[in-house]
Design an enzyme around this catalytic site. Structure first.
Site, PDB file in Angstrom:
ATOM      1  N   GLY A  78       0.798  -1.230   0.000  1.00 12.53           N
ATOM      2  CA  GLY A  78       0.000   0.000   0.000  1.00 12.53           C
ATOM      3  C   GLY A  78       0.830   1.279   0.000  1.00 12.53           C
ATOM      4  N   GLU A  79       2.132   1.169   0.279  1.00  4.47           N
ATOM      5  CA  GLU A  79       2.966   2.393   0.243  1.00  4.47           C
ATOM      6  C   GLU A  79       3.022   2.917  -1.190  1.00  4.47           C
ATOM      7  OE1 GLU A  79       6.843   1.780   1.910  1.00  4.47           O
ATOM      8  OE2 GLU A  79       6.051   1.334   3.906  1.00  4.47           O
ATOM      9  N   LYS A 106     -30.680  22.646  13.663  1.00  4.31           N
ATOM     10  CA  LYS A 106     -30.186  21.256  13.557  1.00  4.31           C
ATOM     11  C   LYS A 106     -29.316  20.927  14.757  1.00  4.31           C
ATOM     12  CE  LYS A 106     -26.370  19.354  11.012  1.00  4.31           C
ATOM     13  NZ  LYS A 106     -25.617  19.273   9.762  1.00  4.31           N
ATOM     14  N   ARG A 160     -26.775  17.791  16.087  1.00  2.00           N
ATOM     15  CA  ARG A 160     -26.180  16.489  15.767  1.00  2.00           C
ATOM     16  C   ARG A 160     -25.495  15.966  17.033  1.00  2.00           C
ATOM     17  NH1 ARG A 160     -23.894  14.023  10.791  1.00  2.00           N
ATOM     18  NH2 ARG A 160     -23.853  15.985   9.662  1.00  2.00           N
TER      19      ARG A 160
HETATM   20  C1  R5P Z   1     -22.315  20.605   8.864  1.00  2.00           C
HETATM   21  O1  R5P Z   1     -22.286  21.493   9.675  1.00  2.00           O
HETATM   22  C2  R5P Z   1     -22.063  20.801   7.406  1.00  2.00           C
HETATM   23  O2  R5P Z   1     -22.321  22.096   6.969  1.00  2.00           O
HETATM   24  C3  R5P Z   1     -22.876  19.812   6.591  1.00  2.00           C
HETATM   25  O3  R5P Z   1     -24.243  20.131   6.729  1.00  2.00           O
HETATM   26  C4  R5P Z   1     -22.650  18.411   7.046  1.00  2.00           C
HETATM   27  O4  R5P Z   1     -21.298  18.168   7.229  1.00  2.00           O
HETATM   28  C5  R5P Z   1     -23.235  17.412   6.084  1.00  2.00           C
HETATM   29  O5  R5P Z   1     -23.006  16.120   6.584  1.00  2.00           O
HETATM   30  P1  R5P Z   1     -24.032  14.945   6.300  1.00  2.00           P
HETATM   31  O6  R5P Z   1     -24.259  14.874   4.820  1.00  2.00           O
HETATM   32  O7  R5P Z   1     -23.313  13.732   6.820  1.00  2.00           O
HETATM   33  O8  R5P Z   1     -25.265  15.215   7.075  1.00  2.00           O
END
Ligand code: R5P
Length: 298
Positions: free
Chosen positions: A35-36, A192, A194
């Site tokens: 893989g190198e 949002k 996460r």
């Molecule tokens: C997050 O803050 C970014 O702006 C994108 O919304 C995010 O990274 C998208 O990731 P995914 O498609 O996994 O939801």
């Protein structure tokens, strides 16, 4: 000037070279059984300005290491300067410590770029505007927003009944900018959340009015979860047409499938990341960054 490509996006490198009226210079990238990689520039670069095109999408570490070896080869062969064209900059979301004990991965990347003597980096639509500040070498931060504005106008979506949408608060600056470019088109933002350990996305409310047509603007699609959830919420709030404008099509896991199966009408991305045939889907449109990059290199 000599333009070389790593293995991550040769079509983009070819297109940039073409816009500069230059041939793409040959490079040998030999992969050993373990893989190198062994890198060799196949043309002399003494006193030349060398451009290396290598977005660092997955496999991110491999693409970064190829970039470092290419830069080292160029400098050892007497190149006057090395410009790394990295339209998609891997590790950019790890630009600070989120929890005690973590590495600042982007900082490690910057230090390595500096140690292999990369003189300048050109990148697009970075996750935050603070990222260039982490760089100790010149970093040109370009944006695909003007390409998106062109397409929106071409499609006639710059009139009434359209709202720009940021799928999270982090994209507020991007959405304000594109709104200004479209004569103050109204915009909305989705709340949002996460989960930092599981990656699970939660979206419940939209700040701003949702109209007939929604144009979601974001920096990247990785798993596709953000866009699919945002589009679903916008449909529930009354949007009849939903178009997506995202710079970096990282498309990890089954992103292509879930986007095709979503309520989104069309997904516009750029060629900052090479999309292989098996990841393309009918709703996908790819716009090229090559003319903008070539202009920047002139
Ligand atoms: C997050 O803050 C970014 O702006 C994108 O919304 C995010 O990274 C998208 O990731 P995914 O498609 O996994 O939801």
């Amino acid at each position: 000037m000599k333009v070389f490509s790593g293995s991550s996006n040769k079509p983009l490198a070819e297109s940039i070279a073409e816009h500069l009226s230059l041939p793409l210079s040959p490079v040998e990238i030999f992969i050993f059984p373990d893989g190198e990689r062994r890198i060799r520039l196949e043309v002399p670069v003494l006193d030349e300005d060398v451009v290396i095109v290598q977005p660092t999408n997955p496999p991110t570490d491999t693409h970064y290491f190829e970039l470092f070896l290419l830069a080292d080869a160029a400098k050892r062969s007497g190149a006057k300067s090395v410009t790394a064209v990295v339209p998609y900059l891997g590790y950019q979301r790890q630009d600070h410590i989120f929890r005690d004990g973590e590495a600042v991965s982007l900082n490690v990347i910057v230090n390595t770029m500096q140690s292999v003597k990369i003189d300048k980096v050109i990148s697009f639509d970075l996750h935050t505007i603070k990222i260039p500040e982490i760089f100790s070498i010149p970093m040109v931060h370009q944006s695909a927003l003007s390409l998106f504005v062109e397409e929106i106008k071409k499609q006639g979506w710059d009139g009434l009944d359209t709202v720009l949408v940021s799928p999270d608060m982090g994209g507020i600056r991007r959405i304000e900018l594109i709104s200004q470019m479209l004569r103050d088109m109204p915009y909305a933002t989705i709340d949002k959340n996460r989960d930092v350990t599981t990656g699970k996305i939660d979206m419940t409310s939209v700040t701003g009015e949702v109209t007939h047509r929604a144009l979601i603007v974001d920096d990247m699609i990785s798993s596709g979860g953000t866009i699919v959830k945002a589009a679903k919420l916008l449909r529930e709030k009354g949007a009849k047409e939903i178009y997506v404008f995202v710079t970096h099509p990282v498309f990890s896991a089954d992103a292509s499938t879930i986007l095709q199966d979503s309520v989104v009408d069309k997904v516009y991305v750029t060629d900052s990341v090479f999309v292989p045939e098996e990841k393309k889907f009918p709703k996908l449109e790819i716009l090229s960054l090559a003319p903008m990059i070539a202009e920047q290199l002139k």
